[in-house]
Structure formats: structure tokens, C-alpha cells
Write a protein that holds these residues in place. Structure first.
Motif, PDB file in Angstrom:
ATOM      1  N   GLN A  93    -131.751 -24.523  52.545  1.00 46.90           N
ATOM      2  CA  GLN A  93    -130.761 -24.364  51.474  1.00 46.90           C
ATOM      3  C   GLN A  93    -131.135 -23.200  50.563  1.00 46.90           C
ATOM      4  O   GLN A  93    -130.265 -22.444  50.119  1.00 46.90           O
ATOM      5  CB  GLN A  93    -130.659 -25.660  50.671  1.00 46.90           C
ATOM      6  CG  GLN A  93    -129.550 -25.646  49.625  1.00 46.90           C
ATOM      7  CD  GLN A  93    -129.481 -26.951  48.854  1.00 46.90           C
ATOM      8  OE1 GLN A  93    -130.209 -27.901  49.139  1.00 46.90           O
ATOM      9  NE2 GLN A  93    -128.608 -26.989  47.858  1.00 46.90           N
ATOM     10  N   PHE A  94    -132.423 -23.048  50.294  1.00 40.34           N
ATOM     11  CA  PHE A  94    -132.890 -21.944  49.456  1.00 40.34           C
ATOM     12  C   PHE A  94    -132.580 -20.594  50.117  1.00 40.34           C
ATOM     13  O   PHE A  94    -132.087 -19.664  49.458  1.00 40.34           O
ATOM     14  CB  PHE A  94    -134.391 -22.065  49.207  1.00 40.34           C
ATOM     15  CG  PHE A  94    -135.003 -20.848  48.562  1.00 40.34           C
ATOM     16  CD1 PHE A  94    -134.843 -20.615  47.203  1.00 40.34           C
ATOM     17  CD2 PHE A  94    -135.714 -19.929  49.320  1.00 40.34           C
ATOM     18  CE1 PHE A  94    -135.403 -19.491  46.602  1.00 40.34           C
ATOM     19  CE2 PHE A  94    -136.272 -18.802  48.731  1.00 40.34           C
ATOM     20  CZ  PHE A  94    -136.115 -18.579  47.375  1.00 40.34           C
TER      21      PHE A  94
ATOM     22  N   LYS B 220    -130.296 -19.889  52.270  1.00 40.91           N
ATOM     23  CA  LYS B 220    -128.851 -19.652  52.241  1.00 40.91           C
ATOM     24  C   LYS B 220    -128.424 -19.217  50.854  1.00 40.91           C
ATOM     25  O   LYS B 220    -127.634 -18.287  50.697  1.00 40.91           O
ATOM     26  CB  LYS B 220    -128.134 -20.938  52.642  1.00 40.91           C
ATOM     27  CG  LYS B 220    -126.607 -20.824  52.641  1.00 40.91           C
ATOM     28  CD  LYS B 220    -125.979 -22.126  53.055  1.00 40.91           C
ATOM     29  CE  LYS B 220    -124.449 -22.023  53.024  1.00 40.91           C
ATOM     30  NZ  LYS B 220    -123.782 -23.317  53.390  1.00 40.91           N
ATOM     31  N   TRP B 221    -128.960 -19.878  49.819  1.00 41.38           N
ATOM     32  CA  TRP B 221    -128.598 -19.549  48.425  1.00 41.38           C
ATOM     33  C   TRP B 221    -129.008 -18.125  48.064  1.00 41.38           C
ATOM     34  O   TRP B 221    -128.234 -17.384  47.456  1.00 41.38           O
ATOM     35  CB  TRP B 221    -129.274 -20.550  47.490  1.00 41.38           C
ATOM     36  CG  TRP B 221    -129.237 -20.148  46.035  1.00 41.38           C
ATOM     37  CD1 TRP B 221    -128.186 -20.274  45.178  1.00 41.38           C
ATOM     38  CD2 TRP B 221    -130.305 -19.580  45.269  1.00 41.38           C
ATOM     39  NE1 TRP B 221    -128.531 -19.829  43.929  1.00 41.38           N
ATOM     40  CE2 TRP B 221    -129.826 -19.391  43.951  1.00 41.38           C
ATOM     41  CE3 TRP B 221    -131.614 -19.202  45.567  1.00 41.38           C
ATOM     42  CZ2 TRP B 221    -130.616 -18.843  42.941  1.00 41.38           C
ATOM     43  CZ3 TRP B 221    -132.408 -18.672  44.568  1.00 41.38           C
ATOM     44  CH2 TRP B 221    -131.912 -18.489  43.266  1.00 41.38           C
TER      45      TRP B 221
ATOM     46  N   SER C  51    -124.724 -22.044  39.472  1.00 40.66           N
ATOM     47  CA  SER C  51    -125.432 -22.276  40.730  1.00 40.66           C
ATOM     48  C   SER C  51    -125.712 -20.991  41.511  1.00 40.66           C
ATOM     49  O   SER C  51    -126.602 -20.968  42.359  1.00 40.66           O
ATOM     50  CB  SER C  51    -124.640 -23.244  41.607  1.00 40.66           C
ATOM     51  OG  SER C  51    -123.346 -22.727  41.882  1.00 40.66           O
ATOM     52  N   ARG C  52    -124.983 -19.929  41.251  1.00 42.04           N
ATOM     53  CA  ARG C  52    -125.269 -18.660  41.941  1.00 42.04           C
ATOM     54  C   ARG C  52    -126.523 -17.991  41.392  1.00 42.04           C
ATOM     55  O   ARG C  52    -127.156 -17.201  42.092  1.00 42.04           O
ATOM     56  CB  ARG C  52    -124.078 -17.701  41.809  1.00 42.04           C
ATOM     57  CG  ARG C  52    -122.896 -18.067  42.691  1.00 42.04           C
ATOM     58  CD  ARG C  52    -121.794 -17.030  42.583  1.00 42.04           C
ATOM     59  NE  ARG C  52    -122.236 -15.718  43.020  1.00 42.04           N
ATOM     60  CZ  ARG C  52    -122.262 -15.317  44.281  1.00 42.04           C
ATOM     61  NH1 ARG C  52    -121.876 -16.141  45.239  1.00 42.04           N
ATOM     62  NH2 ARG C  52    -122.656 -14.105  44.597  1.00 42.04           N
TER      63      ARG C  52
ATOM     64  N   GLU D 177    -126.644 -15.362  49.260  1.00 40.46           N
ATOM     65  CA  GLU D 177    -125.211 -15.397  48.889  1.00 40.46           C
ATOM     66  C   GLU D 177    -124.840 -14.234  47.977  1.00 40.46           C
ATOM     67  O   GLU D 177    -125.622 -13.822  47.152  1.00 40.46           O
ATOM     68  CB  GLU D 177    -124.895 -16.719  48.184  1.00 40.46           C
ATOM     69  CG  GLU D 177    -124.869 -17.921  49.109  1.00 40.46           C
ATOM     70  CD  GLU D 177    -124.539 -19.202  48.372  1.00 40.46           C
ATOM     71  OE1 GLU D 177    -124.540 -19.196  47.121  1.00 40.46           O
ATOM     72  OE2 GLU D 177    -124.282 -20.217  49.033  1.00 40.46           O
TER      73      GLU D 177
ATOM     74  N   PHE E 144    -131.600 -22.090  40.924  1.00 41.92           N
ATOM     75  CA  PHE E 144    -131.863 -22.980  42.054  1.00 41.92           C
ATOM     76  C   PHE E 144    -132.954 -23.972  41.659  1.00 41.92           C
ATOM     77  O   PHE E 144    -133.981 -23.584  41.101  1.00 41.92           O
ATOM     78  CB  PHE E 144    -132.313 -22.182  43.284  1.00 41.92           C
ATOM     79  CG  PHE E 144    -132.376 -22.990  44.547  1.00 41.92           C
ATOM     80  CD1 PHE E 144    -131.244 -23.195  45.313  1.00 41.92           C
ATOM     81  CD2 PHE E 144    -133.577 -23.544  44.974  1.00 41.92           C
ATOM     82  CE1 PHE E 144    -131.305 -23.945  46.476  1.00 41.92           C
ATOM     83  CE2 PHE E 144    -133.650 -24.289  46.137  1.00 41.92           C
ATOM     84  CZ  PHE E 144    -132.508 -24.493  46.898  1.00 41.92           C
TER      85      PHE E 144
ATOM     86  N   ASN F  27    -135.758 -28.451  51.493  1.00 45.12           N
ATOM     87  CA  ASN F  27    -134.939 -27.547  50.692  1.00 45.12           C
ATOM     88  C   ASN F  27    -135.031 -26.087  51.128  1.00 45.12           C
ATOM     89  O   ASN F  27    -134.327 -25.234  50.588  1.00 45.12           O
ATOM     90  CB  ASN F  27    -135.340 -27.640  49.212  1.00 45.12           C
ATOM     91  CG  ASN F  27    -134.895 -28.936  48.585  1.00 45.12           C
ATOM     92  OD1 ASN F  27    -133.939 -29.557  49.023  1.00 45.12           O
ATOM     93  ND2 ASN F  27    -135.610 -29.368  47.563  1.00 45.12           N
TER      94      ASN F  27
END
Length: 251
Positions: free
Chosen positions: A244-245, A247-248, A195-196, A251, A199, A241
Motif C-alpha cells: 500500500q505504501f 502504491k501511495w 491522504s495524498r 500516485e 501516510f 502495509n
């Protein structure tokens, strides 16, 4: 593993529309189309339980609730009707949504997205619980089996640019631009890929972070992506989404 989706719809035009949308959404799914309560009873008596059911409430031989009172559904159901009066009763039988007829493509896509979000949520919960008992993550793969022509190849996940669906097929594009087919659904791959690095940007694309060349705001709060090997095409992320994108990707 493929999905089995049961569609119960007495109107031929609606059945064709919904079948097409499901096939676009889940290219590897087996779609069974029925029209009557009697056919549903026979199917539930002899077939494997479906992963999802979309059904009209009022059928030619009675209400679908008559079947579900006999076969209490343990699968999620999306009910469809021209009337509001059946809404509360439908929720008793594992209803996850209720569509008012006439039904358009946007509404069907919305409920399929909802089902998929719920499905992914519970799979991730299972994955997290499993990983808490076993330090080795059995779900996150570092390679996939992909096919080109009649030959199969091992593709490292670090070499994947993106994966997408088209014409009921799942395709993998590697960082060199080579295209393969993958005999898995995007929902399965979304759970199994790290998941890192990956997406699920929309219902048709999973992208690797290193394949994202740039992104920019788009219409109605969406985000448009420019991807490796798709430099002249934009892949959009929905408004839902987008947060969330962002934020991803940080990371």
C-alpha cells in the motif's frame, strides 16, 4: 475526542501487560479495568458505552456471556480465553477476534491493529459518502492546532514533517524540526489529513511525503524509512502495509 477502552481481566499480570500495550497504541485513550461480571454490569449501567472491549471469557463470578446476554453489545469485543470452546459463542456478541491464553505482546498488538484497520475503513466510508453529498471535504484539514509550552499555534499541514506517539503523548514535528504536542489521536488525524500527502506507516507514525528522504527493503518484507530530522533513525513499515505504501508514494 478520546477513546474509552474497557479491559475485563481477572489476572493482574495480564491486565498490566495489556493496559501498557493499549496505552502505547492509543496514548489518549481512557482505559477502564474490571475483574468481574458484576463490575461490568454496573459499569455498563452507569458509564458511556466503550469504543472497544477486551475481555476474558471466564471470570470469577461466571462467563462474560451472561452479561452480554443482558446487555447486547453494540461495540466491538476482543475475547480472551485459555480454551477454544468459547470461540463460536463469542462471535455472536460482536466478537472481532479471539485470543488464546497465554497472550503475548505481539498478539495484543495484532488485534489492536485489526480493530484500528476496521475503524479507519468505516470512517473512510463515512467520509466518502459525506463528500459525495458535499463537494467541500470536511475531513481533510489544511491546518492543525498544536501546542508548545503553554502557547497554541496554527501549523499548516504542508509544513508538517511527521506526527508520532511517545509516552502516551502525540507529537508533531514541522519541516524546521520544531516539536509541538497535538491533542488528537493518530487514528483521528489519519482520517482528517490529506491522504495524498500523509501516510500512516505504522501504529506510531504518520509521515508527510515530503519528509521521506529515502526508503529501502528491510527485515521480513518490511520497508525502512529515512525521515527528515530523523536521518539516523529508521521508521519501519510492516510487510502488510508495504504494498500500500509503494502504491501511495507513486500516485
Amino acid at each position: 475526542m478520546t477513546m474509552t477502552i474497557l479491559l475485563v481481566e481477572k489476572e493482574e499480570s495480564n491486565a498490566r501487560l495489556i493496559t501498557k500495550i493499549i496505552a502505547d497504541h492509543y496514548p489518549l485513550a481512557t482505559i477502564e479495568c474490571l475483574k468481574t461480571n458484576q463490575a461490568v454490569k454496573m459499569w455498563l449501567n452507569t458509564a458511556v458505552l466503550p469504543d472497544l472491549v477486551l475481555c476474558e471469557v471466564e471470570l470469577q463470578d461466571g462467563l462474560i456471556f451472561e452479561v452480554f446476554q443482558e446487555f447486547n453489545p453494540v461495540f466491538p469485543v476482543i475475547f480472551m480465553s485459555a480454551y477454544d470452546k468459547y470461540w463460536s459463542q463469542s462471535m455472536v456478541f460482536n466478537g472481532i477476534d479471539y485470543l488464546r491464553k497465554p497472550i503475548g505482546e505481539e498478539e495484543v498488538n495484532r488485534v489492536l491493529d485489526k480493530y484500528e484497520s476496521l475503524n479507519v475503513h468505516f470512517l473512510k466510508r463515512f467520509s466518502a459518502e459525506n463528500n459525495s453529498k458535499n463537494t467541500k471535504n470536511v475531513f481533510h484539514k489544511d491546518r492543525l492546532i498544536a501546542k508548545k509550552g503553554t502557547n497554541y499555534y496554527v501549523v499548516l499541514t504542508s509544513e508538517i514533517a511527521f506526527i508520532y506517539t511517545e509516552a502516551r503523548m502525540v507529537f508533531l514535528i514541522d519541516r524546521k524540526g520544531e516539536r509541538y504536542t497535538v491533542e488528537r489521536s493518530l487514528s483521528e488525524l489519519e482520517i482528517e489529513l490529506p491522504s495524498r500527502e500523509f501516510f500512516r506507516v505504522n501504529r506510531k507514525f504518520i509521515v508527510h511525503i515530503n519528509a521521506i528522504l529515502s526508503f529501502k527493503p528491510s527485515f521480513k518484507g518490511k520497508i525502512a524509512l529515512e525521515l527528515l530530522h530523523l536521518a539516523k533513525a529508521e521508521v519501519s513499515i510492516s510487510q502488510e502495509n508495504a504494498a500500500q505504501f509503494k502504491k501511495w508514494i507513486e500516485e
